[in-house]
Design an enzyme around this catalytic site. Sequence first.
Site, short mmCIF file in Angstrom:
data_model
loop_
_atom_site.label_atom_id
_atom_site.label_comp_id
_atom_site.label_asym_id
_atom_site.label_seq_id
_atom_site.Cartn_x
_atom_site.Cartn_y
_atom_site.Cartn_z
CD GLU A 136 -5.70 3.34 -0.25
OE1 GLU A 136 -5.64 4.75 0.24
OE2 GLU A 136 -4.85 2.59 0.04
CE LYS A 139 -2.68 4.55 -1.89
NZ LYS A 139 -1.95 5.57 -1.53
P1 13P Z 1 1.36 1.51 1.54
O1 13P Z 1 1.91 1.67 0.39
O2 13P Z 1 2.18 1.69 2.68
O3 13P Z 1 0.51 0.29 1.64
O4 13P Z 1 0.44 2.74 1.91
C1 13P Z 1 -0.32 3.46 0.96
C2 13P Z 1 -1.34 4.09 1.35
O5 13P Z 1 -1.55 5.14 1.52
C3 13P Z 1 -2.45 3.20 1.91
O6 13P Z 1 -3.40 4.07 2.38
#
Ligand code: 13P
Length: 329
Positions: free
Chosen positions: A178, A220
């Site tokens: 991510e 992500k």
């Molecule tokens: P949000 O969808 O609230 O941005 O959170 C997703 C997430 O896992 C952030 O690390």
Amino acid sequence: MTTLPATSLTEIAQQLTGAGRGVLAADESIKTMSARLAAEGVPASATARRDYRELLLTADGLSQWISGIILCDETFGQDLADGRPFPVAARELGVLPGIKVDTGTTPLPGQGGALITEGLDGLGARLAAYADRGAAFAKWRAVFDVDTITPYSAGANGQALARYAALCQQHGIVPIVEPEVLCAGTHGIDASAKASALALSALFAELIDAGVDLSAIVLKPNFVTPGLDAAPASPAEAAAATVAVLREYVPAEVPGIAFLSGGHPTARVCEYLTALAAIDGRPWSVTFSFGRALVSAALRTWANAPTDIVAAQDVLLGNCATAAQAASA
Ligand code: 13P
């Protein structure tokens, strides 16, 4: 150490991101979760955090829309009221259990406020223990701001994400990778596109150098959008800007992309996903790995009526269904 063949990890990555289902991000740290409970008037405690996560996981029929749930270490080690550990119950309910393994961010010295995500020390041993307790996948989040991202901070975070991803695969766990460009701010869509391009180009260079099997990861990212305090982009504009950046930097071997919601309202972020999923010729599956867009309204409902668990679960299920339908557009 448990080592699964790469094909199994690829299948798990496909399961997480395919068939019109997505990943529920319920991995807020103890501090963040406590603050969110307190903001809704619920006194924060380990029991309150457990009860709330149990409400989410046990919503009737969740697995129709949700392929996996990301938990934090506290929840991963807690039991449901019926005594089943969360990762065991998740599998029994048809939802793959995942674990957030980074330990948060700290400023990178000399980088004007850019952050680095920590948690690599001892990570191999932690992953081995999580795998033994049933983790199918993990998550590590790097955080960038459009105003402070630098090539050095993109590279340093890309290298940390790559070391994490390689370790996950070595331990039979699918890494969710991510690189989040924060949506907070008044910036325009071009600033988001530029920062996202820098983060993704550095990330994939590091993943390739680290020997990570790209067919066994889930990416992500954020949607490419104007800042939350600027006029919103249309779904078509956000989808086109997002796909343009992804096409340039995300290799076709990556099986699936699961977007974060980033503080966008649920309806808007689902419209972005609908528009993006409708774009032809993508090599990767696209779906959601939302936190706030799925759970915020459910938390409020629960806080207002703590004994009516089903009412809060219905709100969660409604948002999950909307997001899953958006991914299947
Ligand atoms: P949000 O969808 O609230 O941005 O959170 C997703 C997430 O896992 C952030 O690390």
